[in-house]
Design an enzyme around this catalytic site. Sequence first.
Site, PDB file in Angstrom:
ATOM      1  N   GLU A 103      51.424  33.333  37.605  1.00 40.79           N
ATOM      2  CA  GLU A 103      50.269  32.457  37.118  1.00 40.79           C
ATOM      3  C   GLU A 103      50.052  32.333  35.619  1.00 40.79           C
ATOM      4  O   GLU A 103      49.714  31.440  35.165  1.00 40.79           O
ATOM      5  CB  GLU A 103      48.863  32.448  38.199  1.00 40.79           C
ATOM      6  N   GLU A 104      50.173  33.561  35.139  1.00 38.63           N
ATOM      7  CA  GLU A 104      49.756  34.008  33.918  1.00 38.63           C
ATOM      8  C   GLU A 104      50.894  33.341  32.969  1.00 38.63           C
ATOM      9  O   GLU A 104      50.701  33.425  31.699  1.00 38.63           O
ATOM     10  CB  GLU A 104      49.288  35.128  33.619  1.00 38.63           C
ATOM     11  N   HIS A 140      40.918  37.825  30.168  1.00 33.46           N
ATOM     12  CA  HIS A 140      41.821  38.026  29.113  1.00 33.46           C
ATOM     13  C   HIS A 140      41.326  38.684  27.846  1.00 33.46           C
ATOM     14  O   HIS A 140      42.145  38.543  26.730  1.00 33.46           O
ATOM     15  CB  HIS A 140      42.434  36.626  28.666  1.00 33.46           C
ATOM     16  N   ASP A 143      49.516  38.710  39.018  1.00 30.10           N
ATOM     17  CA  ASP A 143      50.139  39.202  37.820  1.00 30.10           C
ATOM     18  C   ASP A 143      48.833  38.963  36.678  1.00 30.10           C
ATOM     19  O   ASP A 143      48.040  38.209  36.948  1.00 30.10           O
ATOM     20  CB  ASP A 143      51.271  38.299  37.126  1.00 30.10           C
ATOM     21  N   GLU A 146      40.126  32.258  41.501  1.00 27.28           N
ATOM     22  CA  GLU A 146      39.884  32.208  40.215  1.00 27.28           C
ATOM     23  C   GLU A 146      38.628  32.678  39.703  1.00 27.28           C
ATOM     24  O   GLU A 146      37.454  32.358  40.209  1.00 27.28           O
ATOM     25  CB  GLU A 146      40.297  31.058  39.517  1.00 27.28           C
ATOM     26  N   ASP A 163      40.335  38.871  36.736  1.00 27.66           N
ATOM     27  CA  ASP A 163      40.990  37.907  37.026  1.00 27.66           C
ATOM     28  C   ASP A 163      42.469  38.404  37.159  1.00 27.66           C
ATOM     29  O   ASP A 163      43.232  38.657  36.482  1.00 27.66           O
ATOM     30  CB  ASP A 163      41.203  37.123  35.516  1.00 27.66           C
ATOM     31  N   HIS A 184      46.629  35.145  42.312  1.00 29.56           N
ATOM     32  CA  HIS A 184      47.629  35.742  41.834  1.00 29.56           C
ATOM     33  C   HIS A 184      47.603  37.225  41.320  1.00 29.56           C
ATOM     34  O   HIS A 184      46.454  37.735  40.719  1.00 29.56           O
ATOM     35  CB  HIS A 184      48.008  35.039  40.293  1.00 29.56           C
TER      36      HIS A 184
END
Length: 375
Positions: free
Chosen positions: A141-142, A356, A76, A170, A107, A74
Site C-alpha cells: 500500500e505504501e 510517516h 507494509d 487507515e 499507520d 496494510h
Amino acid sequence: MNPSQTLAFALIRRRSVTPADDGCLAILAGRLERLGFACETFVSGPPDLRVTNLWAVKRGTAQRAGKLLAFAGHTDVVPPGPIGAWTSDPFSPVVRDGRLYGRGAADMKTAIACFVIATEEFVRRNPSHGGSIAFLITGDEEGPGVDGTVKVVELLKARGECIDYCLIGEPTSVSTLGDTVKQGRRGTLSGALCVHGVQGHVAYPDLAENPIHRAIPPLAELAAQQWDAGDEYFPPTSWQISNIHAGSGANNVIPGSLSIDFNFRFSKASTAEDLKERVRAILDRHNLRYDIAWTLGGEPFLTLPGELMTAITDAIHAVVGVETTRSTSGGTSDGRFIARICPQVVEFGPPNGSIHKVDEYIEVALIEPLKNIYL
C-alpha cells in the site's frame, strides 16, 4: 500489556518496509486460522519486488452468511529515514510517556492488531454468528500499489466474490480518536508533460525556441482554472505542479525541452478523460509542441450514509462519546480498489499526526478503545 498492544508489538518488530512482509502476514494468518478462517496467500510482482497479500474468510452459519464484513489494511510501512534521528529503534517498539513508538504504530499495524483481537473476542462470544467476516491485508500500500490489494480485488471479482461492507484501518482521526472517518477519497491523475523547443545560444534567441517561455502562459492558465466546484461530499478538483526541469546546466544555453510533472486530485464532479481533454485544449490553444503521458492512480469513490456508516458512528459514540465527522480529504487509499467490489467502504483508525514521521507513535490509552470500537 493488553492483547491488542502485544500483537501490535509483534507486528512493529517486523521490518516490513514496503514491499517486504518479513513475516507479518504469517503472524496474522496463524491467529485467524485458529479462529476457523480459511486463509489464502497471494504473491505477486517481479522477483526483486515480491508482494505478499492475505485473504482470509470465516463464513457464517445462517442463511445470511453471504453478508460479508471485511477488515482491510496494510502491514507494509514507509522507510524510517535516518535511524539516528529516532529516539529509539523504529523496529523495536517501546512505550515512553504513555506512547507506543515504532514505525507502523499509527499507520497501521496497531489498527490491524485491534482488528484481529476484536474478531477473536467477537467469535469467542458468538460462536454461531450468522454473518461472514474477512480480512484483506496487503504488503503493497505504501509502495506503487500495483501488486497489492488491487490484485486480490481482481481475483475476487473473477471468482464472483463480493464484499458487502469494508472497514479500512487507515489513521483517519485528527485531534481525538473517532473525530473523523473517511467516507471516500478523491481520484488521482498524474501527467508527465514534455514541452519541445529548439536549443540554442542565449545571445541568439532568434535561432532558438525557448520551451520555458512558451510554456509559462499555458501553465499560468492551467493553474488558474476552476476545474469544477466539487459537491456536498468533495472539495473542488485541484491541479498542482510537483516538479519542473529544463536546461543543460549552463547559463548561456536555451534548453531544447522542458519537463513538468503535475497532478490532479479530482472529485466525482469531473472524470479523468474530461480533465485530460481540457488540459490538451489549453496546450493546443497556445500552439505548444508537446508530449504528455498520463497515469490514473485511482478513481474517486464515495460511500453514502448507510448500514456501515451508521454502525461505525454509533460504535464510536458508544465507546468514546465522540460525534464523528465524515470526510473525503487526504491522499488515496486502497479503498479505491475495494470499492470496485464493495458498495460500502469506510476508513477509520487512530490519530494521524505522527504518520510517516520520525518517532511515529500511538497513545497507549487509545489502543483498547480502538479495539472496542472495531468489536
